[in-house]
Write a protein that holds these residues in place. Sequence first.
Motif, PDB file in Angstrom:
ATOM      1  N   VAL A 198       0.770  -1.297   0.082  1.00 32.64           N
ATOM      2  CA  VAL A 198      -0.183   0.071   0.008  1.00 32.64           C
ATOM      3  C   VAL A 198       0.847   1.205  -0.001  1.00 32.64           C
ATOM      4  CG1 VAL A 198      -1.994  -1.039   1.146  1.00 32.64           C
ATOM      5  CG2 VAL A 198      -0.222   0.113   2.456  1.00 32.64           C
ATOM      6  N   THR A 199       0.241   2.345  -0.354  1.00 33.67           N
ATOM      7  CA  THR A 199       0.977   3.772  -0.343  1.00 33.67           C
ATOM      8  C   THR A 199       0.340   4.764   0.603  1.00 33.67           C
ATOM      9  OG1 THR A 199       1.257   3.131  -2.822  1.00 33.67           O
ATOM     10  CG2 THR A 199       1.316   5.594  -2.072  1.00 33.67           C
ATOM     11  N   GLU A 200       1.340   5.197   1.345  1.00 37.06           N
ATOM     12  CA  GLU A 200       0.975   6.272   2.312  1.00 37.06           C
ATOM     13  C   GLU A 200      -0.169   7.219   1.782  1.00 37.06           C
ATOM     14  OE1 GLU A 200       2.605   9.544   5.329  1.00 37.06           O
ATOM     15  OE2 GLU A 200       4.075   8.263   4.304  1.00 37.06           O
ATOM     16  N   GLY A 201      -1.435   7.497   2.503  1.00 36.89           N
ATOM     17  CA  GLY A 201      -2.206   8.315   2.098  1.00 36.89           C
ATOM     18  C   GLY A 201      -3.166   7.926   0.953  1.00 36.89           C
ATOM     19  N   LYS A 202      -3.037   6.726   0.306  1.00 36.09           N
ATOM     20  CA  LYS A 202      -4.047   6.379  -0.802  1.00 36.09           C
ATOM     21  C   LYS A 202      -4.970   5.625  -0.018  1.00 36.09           C
ATOM     22  CE  LYS A 202      -4.303   3.513  -4.922  1.00 36.09           C
ATOM     23  NZ  LYS A 202      -3.795   2.902  -5.705  1.00 36.09           N
ATOM     24  N   THR A 203      -6.532   5.846  -0.526  1.00 41.53           N
ATOM     25  CA  THR A 203      -7.480   5.158   0.100  1.00 41.53           C
ATOM     26  C   THR A 203      -7.880   4.150  -0.817  1.00 41.53           C
ATOM     27  OG1 THR A 203      -8.436   7.282   0.775  1.00 41.53           O
ATOM     28  CG2 THR A 203      -9.985   5.543   0.373  1.00 41.53           C
ATOM     29  N   TYR A 204      -8.158   2.943  -0.141  1.00 44.19           N
ATOM     30  CA  TYR A 204      -8.436   1.560  -0.714  1.00 44.19           C
ATOM     31  C   TYR A 204      -9.660   1.138  -0.364  1.00 44.19           C
ATOM     32  CZ  TYR A 204      -3.499   1.192  -1.394  1.00 44.19           C
ATOM     33  OH  TYR A 204      -2.108   1.594  -1.820  1.00 44.19           O
ATOM     34  N   TRP A 205     -10.707   0.562  -1.278  1.00 45.49           N
ATOM     35  CA  TRP A 205     -12.163   0.182  -0.862  1.00 45.49           C
ATOM     36  C   TRP A 205     -12.085  -1.405  -0.867  1.00 45.49           C
ATOM     37  CZ3 TRP A 205     -15.769   3.458   0.239  1.00 45.49           C
ATOM     38  CH2 TRP A 205     -15.478   4.786   0.365  1.00 45.49           C
ATOM     39  N   TRP A 206     -12.228  -1.868   0.362  1.00 46.66           N
ATOM     40  CA  TRP A 206     -12.303  -3.374   0.731  1.00 46.66           C
ATOM     41  C   TRP A 206     -13.445  -3.897   0.348  1.00 46.66           C
ATOM     42  CZ3 TRP A 206     -14.393  -5.890   5.221  1.00 46.66           C
ATOM     43  CH2 TRP A 206     -14.005  -6.869   5.356  1.00 46.66           C
ATOM     44  N   CYS A 207     -13.455  -5.164  -0.357  1.00 44.04           N
ATOM     45  CA  CYS A 207     -14.836  -5.716  -0.721  1.00 44.04           C
ATOM     46  C   CYS A 207     -15.126  -6.478   0.700  1.00 44.04           C
ATOM     47  CB  CYS A 207     -14.483  -6.802  -1.611  1.00 44.04           C
ATOM     48  SG  CYS A 207     -15.934  -8.128  -1.826  1.00 44.04           S
ATOM     49  N   LEU A 247     -24.696  -5.205   1.393  1.00 40.02           N
ATOM     50  CA  LEU A 247     -23.314  -4.940   2.070  1.00 40.02           C
ATOM     51  C   LEU A 247     -22.651  -3.925   1.246  1.00 40.02           C
ATOM     52  CD1 LEU A 247     -22.271  -8.784   2.298  1.00 40.02           C
ATOM     53  CD2 LEU A 247     -22.851  -7.284   4.307  1.00 40.02           C
ATOM     54  N   SER A 248     -21.629  -3.216   2.062  1.00 32.83           N
ATOM     55  CA  SER A 248     -21.034  -2.098   1.195  1.00 32.83           C
ATOM     56  C   SER A 248     -19.576  -2.190   1.474  1.00 32.83           C
ATOM     57  CB  SER A 248     -21.464  -0.656   1.677  1.00 32.83           C
ATOM     58  OG  SER A 248     -22.805  -0.568   1.320  1.00 32.83           O
ATOM     59  N   PRO A 249     -18.834  -1.712   0.443  1.00 34.66           N
ATOM     60  CA  PRO A 249     -17.276  -1.751   0.933  1.00 34.66           C
ATOM     61  C   PRO A 249     -17.110  -0.896   1.934  1.00 34.66           C
ATOM     62  CG  PRO A 249     -17.703  -0.394  -1.463  1.00 34.66           C
ATOM     63  CD  PRO A 249     -19.112  -0.910  -0.736  1.00 34.66           C
ATOM     64  N   VAL A 250     -15.576  -0.951   2.507  1.00 38.10           N
ATOM     65  CA  VAL A 250     -14.979  -0.181   3.465  1.00 38.10           C
ATOM     66  C   VAL A 250     -14.039   0.494   2.977  1.00 38.10           C
ATOM     67  CG1 VAL A 250     -13.869  -0.476   5.907  1.00 38.10           C
ATOM     68  CG2 VAL A 250     -15.949  -1.804   5.092  1.00 38.10           C
ATOM     69  N   SER A 251     -14.000   1.566   3.233  1.00 40.49           N
ATOM     70  CA  SER A 251     -12.625   2.548   2.685  1.00 40.49           C
ATOM     71  C   SER A 251     -11.490   2.588   3.759  1.00 40.49           C
ATOM     72  CB  SER A 251     -13.140   4.119   2.363  1.00 40.49           C
ATOM     73  OG  SER A 251     -13.342   4.800   3.707  1.00 40.49           O
ATOM     74  N   TRP A 252     -10.413   2.481   3.365  1.00 41.21           N
ATOM     75  CA  TRP A 252      -9.095   2.523   4.351  1.00 41.21           C
ATOM     76  C   TRP A 252      -8.343   3.182   3.857  1.00 41.21           C
ATOM     77  CZ3 TRP A 252      -4.408   0.215   4.085  1.00 41.21           C
ATOM     78  CH2 TRP A 252      -3.779   0.248   4.936  1.00 41.21           C
ATOM     79  N   THR A 253      -7.686   4.075   4.503  1.00 41.67           N
ATOM     80  CA  THR A 253      -6.412   5.024   4.016  1.00 41.67           C
ATOM     81  C   THR A 253      -5.186   4.700   4.811  1.00 41.67           C
ATOM     82  OG1 THR A 253      -7.967   6.973   3.610  1.00 41.67           O
ATOM     83  CG2 THR A 253      -5.662   7.263   3.439  1.00 41.67           C
ATOM     84  N   ALA A 254      -4.100   4.165   3.830  1.00 43.60           N
ATOM     85  CA  ALA A 254      -2.903   3.826   4.573  1.00 43.60           C
ATOM     86  C   ALA A 254      -2.273   4.871   5.221  1.00 43.60           C
ATOM     87  CB  ALA A 254      -1.978   3.221   3.314  1.00 43.60           C
ATOM     88  N   GLU A 255      -1.685   4.494   6.192  1.00 45.20           N
ATOM     89  CA  GLU A 255      -1.049   5.652   7.102  1.00 45.20           C
ATOM     90  C   GLU A 255       0.419   5.596   6.822  1.00 45.20           C
ATOM     91  OE1 GLU A 255      -1.857   4.634  11.330  1.00 45.20           O
ATOM     92  OE2 GLU A 255      -3.587   5.256  11.212  1.00 45.20           O
ATOM     93  N   LYS A 256       1.121   4.433   6.284  1.00 48.49           N
ATOM     94  CA  LYS A 256       2.343   4.411   5.752  1.00 48.49           C
ATOM     95  C   LYS A 256       2.338   3.592   4.527  1.00 48.49           C
ATOM     96  CE  LYS A 256       3.783   1.060   9.120  1.00 48.49           C
ATOM     97  NZ  LYS A 256       4.675   0.743  10.186  1.00 48.49           N
ATOM     98  N   ASP A 257       3.599   3.631   3.670  1.00 48.08           N
ATOM     99  CA  ASP A 257       3.941   2.682   2.777  1.00 48.08           C
ATOM    100  C   ASP A 257       4.197   1.351   3.248  1.00 48.08           C
ATOM    101  OD1 ASP A 257       3.673   4.739   0.839  1.00 48.08           O
ATOM    102  OD2 ASP A 257       5.951   5.025   0.623  1.00 48.08           O
ATOM    103  N   GLY A 258       4.043   0.461   2.603  1.00 48.07           N
ATOM    104  CA  GLY A 258       4.374  -1.046   3.193  1.00 48.07           C
ATOM    105  C   GLY A 258       3.325  -2.208   2.785  1.00 48.07           C
ATOM    106  N   LYS A 259       3.482  -3.397   3.525  1.00 39.34           N
ATOM    107  CA  LYS A 259       2.553  -4.203   3.359  1.00 39.34           C
ATOM    108  C   LYS A 259       1.264  -4.173   4.347  1.00 39.34           C
ATOM    109  CE  LYS A 259       4.349  -8.075   1.938  1.00 39.34           C
ATOM    110  NZ  LYS A 259       4.815  -9.321   1.901  1.00 39.34           N
ATOM    111  N   ALA A 260       0.247  -4.363   3.804  1.00 32.86           N
ATOM    112  CA  ALA A 260      -1.101  -4.353   4.697  1.00 32.86           C
ATOM    113  C   ALA A 260      -1.686  -5.804   4.425  1.00 32.86           C
ATOM    114  CB  ALA A 260      -2.131  -3.136   4.291  1.00 32.86           C
ATOM    115  N   TRP A 261      -2.351  -6.392   5.435  1.00 27.32           N
ATOM    116  CA  TRP A 261      -2.961  -7.386   5.324  1.00 27.32           C
ATOM    117  C   TRP A 261      -4.895  -7.572   5.498  1.00 27.32           C
ATOM    118  CZ3 TRP A 261      -0.088 -11.672   4.374  1.00 27.32           C
ATOM    119  CH2 TRP A 261       1.520 -11.702   4.505  1.00 27.32           C
ATOM    120  N   PHE A 262      -5.161  -7.680   4.314  1.00 36.54           N
ATOM    121  CA  PHE A 262      -6.259  -7.352   4.112  1.00 36.54           C
ATOM    122  C   PHE A 262      -7.118  -8.778   4.455  1.00 36.54           C
ATOM    123  CE2 PHE A 262      -4.877  -3.750   1.920  1.00 36.54           C
ATOM    124  CZ  PHE A 262      -5.864  -2.851   2.232  1.00 36.54           C
ATOM    125  N   CYS A 263      -8.522  -8.753   5.144  1.00 38.26           N
ATOM    126  CA  CYS A 263      -9.105  -9.948   5.447  1.00 38.26           C
ATOM    127  C   CYS A 263      -9.560 -10.493   4.122  1.00 38.26           C
ATOM    128  CB  CYS A 263     -10.192  -9.486   6.169  1.00 38.26           C
ATOM    129  SG  CYS A 263     -11.281 -10.774   6.662  1.00 38.26           S
TER     130      CYS A 263
END
Length: 82
Positions: free
Chosen positions: A19-28, A48-64
């Motif tokens: 993920v990229t710091e500051g970028k918003t992702y829409w999780w299914c 059901l609706s997607p969930v928005s999440w914004t990365a706080e820092k660059d690196g790897k995130a583990w999405f459910c």
Amino acid sequence: MSEQQLPAVAQKAPFAVEVTEGKTYWWCACGLSKKQPFCDGSHKGSGLSPVSWTAEKDGKAWFCGCKQTGKSPLCDGAHKGL
């Protein structure tokens, strides 16, 4: 208005995503997206609706991947009980 359905299990493990710091992702949240772990609009009509999440820092995130997490959109290990 349709009744809310339970989410489908996309996979019984988390999705590791760079993920990229500051970028918003829409999780299914429904588990139906063909672009897992992110939304492609397949939830329409599911209640059901997607969930928005914004990365706080660059690196790897583990999405459910099982869609059962208690700390969406990130994995909390709930898949281990499936």
